[in-house]
Motif scaffolding. Structure first.
Motif, PDB file in Angstrom:
ATOM      1  N   PHE A  73       0.820  -1.206   0.000  1.00 15.67           N
ATOM      2  CA  PHE A  73       0.000   0.000   0.000  1.00 15.67           C
ATOM      3  C   PHE A  73       0.855   1.258   0.000  1.00 15.67           C
ATOM      4  O   PHE A  73       0.593   2.213  -0.730  1.00 15.67           O
ATOM      5  N   THR A  74       1.897   1.285   0.816  1.00 15.90           N
ATOM      6  CA  THR A  74       2.738   2.482   0.949  1.00 15.90           C
ATOM      7  C   THR A  74       3.888   2.530  -0.045  1.00 15.90           C
ATOM      8  O   THR A  74       4.527   3.575  -0.205  1.00 15.90           O
ATOM      9  N   PHE A 114       0.459   6.783   6.577  1.00 10.67           N
ATOM     10  CA  PHE A 114       0.563   5.641   5.658  1.00 10.67           C
ATOM     11  C   PHE A 114       0.136   6.050   4.243  1.00 10.67           C
ATOM     12  O   PHE A 114       0.816   5.747   3.259  1.00 10.67           O
ATOM     13  N   THR A 115      -0.993   6.755   4.154  1.00 10.83           N
ATOM     14  CA  THR A 115      -1.465   7.192   2.833  1.00 10.83           C
ATOM     15  C   THR A 115      -0.541   8.245   2.247  1.00 10.83           C
ATOM     16  O   THR A 115      -0.323   8.292   1.027  1.00 10.83           O
ATOM     17  N   TYR A 119       1.303   8.150  -1.381  1.00 12.42           N
ATOM     18  CA  TYR A 119       1.292   9.250  -2.340  1.00 12.42           C
ATOM     19  C   TYR A 119       2.716   9.633  -2.745  1.00 12.42           C
ATOM     20  O   TYR A 119       3.025   9.780  -3.937  1.00 12.42           O
ATOM     21  N   LEU A 120       3.605   9.789  -1.767  1.00 18.06           N
ATOM     22  CA  LEU A 120       4.974  10.206  -2.061  1.00 18.06           C
ATOM     23  C   LEU A 120       5.754   9.138  -2.813  1.00 18.06           C
ATOM     24  O   LEU A 120       6.699   9.447  -3.537  1.00 18.06           O
ATOM     25  N   ASN A 121       5.350   7.881  -2.655  1.00 21.25           N
ATOM     26  CA  ASN A 121       6.013   6.785  -3.363  1.00 21.25           C
ATOM     27  C   ASN A 121       5.306   6.429  -4.673  1.00 21.25           C
ATOM     28  O   ASN A 121       5.533   5.353  -5.231  1.00 21.25           O
ATOM     29  N   ILE A 454      -5.574   8.098  12.188  1.00 24.92           N
ATOM     30  CA  ILE A 454      -4.297   7.392  12.408  1.00 24.92           C
ATOM     31  C   ILE A 454      -4.477   5.942  11.940  1.00 24.92           C
ATOM     32  O   ILE A 454      -5.491   5.302  12.223  1.00 24.92           O
ATOM     33  N   GLY A 455      -3.508   5.418  11.255  1.00 27.33           N
ATOM     34  CA  GLY A 455      -3.600   4.050  10.734  1.00 27.33           C
ATOM     35  C   GLY A 455      -3.902   4.009   9.259  1.00 27.33           C
ATOM     36  O   GLY A 455      -3.884   2.939   8.649  1.00 27.33           O
ATOM     37  N   LYS A 456      -4.196   5.204   8.639  1.00 29.17           N
ATOM     38  CA  LYS A 456      -4.443   5.264   7.202  1.00 29.17           C
ATOM     39  C   LYS A 456      -3.422   6.167   6.523  1.00 29.17           C
ATOM     40  O   LYS A 456      -2.675   6.864   7.128  1.00 29.17           O
TER      41      LYS A 456
END
Length: 456
Positions: A73-74, A114-115, A119-121, A454-456
């Protein structure tokens, strides 16, 4: 833009549940996972594991899934632990993870981190990242479907296609600027006007869809106002389908704002029942009335409720109150005048009138009022392929349209204004790029992701 250290957070909702999820993301988590669970994990395979504390006592049996970068995901290594969902148990699992993770500087994730890393990756663009939060917060089935489409990239695809059209138009304009000796009659030969009209049409369609998406995402803040004892609380109860506000024949019963959220045809409606607007010496009621004016100043739609018995007999006091309400409204906020207590009048009392009449007591006319609310708020029947949109998206689209309309004016001047034509196209392109995050300032980016859970 983001921390490089590994992060951890509970990714499931607070409270007791059958399953609780803990998510860890960072670089080179394979050795950490092996140390934590005392055995290596195969990527992308769920396995039942026993998690033990520092004294080798079992904390919980859980499912562990290891995702190796970049297939996560990340875009980093990710370890997900699916434990039993007790809050105390999750706290113990978190504590153990942080103990083992000291060597890699494992730390608690910030909201949305995490999101943000996804996005940055380049695992998703900004519009898709925002759709993650919108999908979680969706208040209706239609909102869920629209958020899912945005998450899959439907909104981003529309933006990118529009950016590509503007890019092609800019290439033609700037090529003409670079080779003036060719004496190309640019506007005619390159069909620039036709291309520009296509951009305008596509942008207008996208703006219309985004406005619908904004309503679907945020709902409509509907404020019920009027003099005391005209039936505002009764109407709130009728719309909500339950007794959420106290109703008595005594004027001034409602002394503070009462809020209730409902859905009409899948659209969230946030109703605020206000204290009756009047001059009063009662200190408590006066505070409630001031809060009523605060609600009016932030409304999307105001329903001005009046007693049907007074229809056509508006007093100077009524005229003054309506003028004060209109003066307090935010820009472009409509006001809908509704006459209540129609059940107390003869059936033909409004036969020749277009006045919207209802009875909050019996429910007569309330369905028509609901439809009128949606119509005035700008909602139309949802189309296939809807999207969710935020206020910032609409602002970017509005500014892009302003630049495109200016470019159209410069285009009409022919080759004499090609530099200005090109510059307005460039500015419009930049505004669209902000939606997907290609040209967004870092401080605004941080603000957007800080609103995630938090957690997303």
């Amino acid at each position: 833009m983001t921390r490089k250290v590994p992060i951890i957070a509970v990714a499931s909702a607070p409270g007791k549940a059958g399953v609780g999820v803990i998510r860890i993301s960072g670089s080179e988590l394979k050795s950490f996972a092996s140390s934590l669970l005392q055995k290596p994990l195969a990527p992308r395979q769920a396995s039942l594991q026993s998690l033990r504390d520092g004294h080798n006592n079992i904390i919980d049996q859980l499912l562990a899934i290891y995702f190796e970068a970049p297939a996560s995901f990340t875009g980093e290594d990710v370890l997900e632990l699916q434990c039993h969902g007790g809050p105390q148990l999750l706290e113990l699992v978190m504590k153990r993870c942080l103990e083992v993770g000291k060597e890699i500087d494992l730390c608690i994730a910030e909201p949305g981190e995490f999101t943000l890393r996804a996005y940055l990756n380049n695992k998703m663009d900004l519009a898709q990242a925002e759709a993650v939060a919108d999908l979680i917060d969706a208040q209706s089935e239609a909102a869920v479907r629209s958020a899912a489409r945005s998450l899959q990239g439907a909104f981003s695809d529309d933006i990118n296609a529009l950016v590509e059209e503007i890019t092609q138009l800019r290439i033609l304009v700037e090529s003409t600027l670079d080779f003036p000796e060719e004496e190309i009659e640019f506007l005619e030969n390159a069909q620039a006007k036709e291309r520009l009209q296509k951009v305008i049409s596509r942008l207008a369609h996208l703006r219309a869809n985004a406005k619908q998406g904004k309503i679907l995402r945020d709902g409509i803040q509907l404020v019920l106002v009027g003099a005391p004892n005209v039936g505002k609380s009764s109407l709130l109860n009728r719309l909500a389908g339950e007794e959420v506000a106290i109703v008595t024949p005594i004027a001034g019963t409602t002394r503070d704002r009462v809020k209730e959220s409902i859905t009409i045809n899948g659209v969230p409606i946030h109703i605020i029942d206000t204290a009756g607007l009047r001059d009063t010496q009662d200190e408590v009621e006066a505070k409630g009335i001031e809060r009523s004016w605060d609600a009016i100043r932030t409304a999307d739609l105001v329903v001005y409720l009046k007693d049907a018995a007074n229809a056509g007999k508006e007093s100077a006091k009524d005229t003054k109150l309506k003028a004060e309400i209109i003066a307090a409204l935010p820009p472009k906020c409509p006001i809908l005048e509704v006459h209540n207590k129609a059940d107390l009048l003869p059936a033909n009392a409004f036969a020749a009138s277009e006045t919207l009449k209802i009875s909050a007591k019996t429910g007569d006319g309330v369905e028509g009022l609901k439809n009128r609310i949606l119509e005035i708020a700008g909602w139309s029947a949802p189309q296939e392929g809807g999207i969710l949109a935020r206020r910032r998206h609409l602002d970017c689209l509005d500014r892009a349209m302003e630049h495109i309309e200016k470019s159209e004016q410069f285009a009409a001047n022919g080759n004499n204004s090609l530099e200005l034509f090109a510059e307005e196209l460039h500015l419009a392109q930049d505004e669209l790029g902000k939606i997907t995050g290609k040209l967004l300032p870092d401080d605004l980016l941080g603000k957007i992701f800080s609103q995630f859970c938090i957690g997303k």
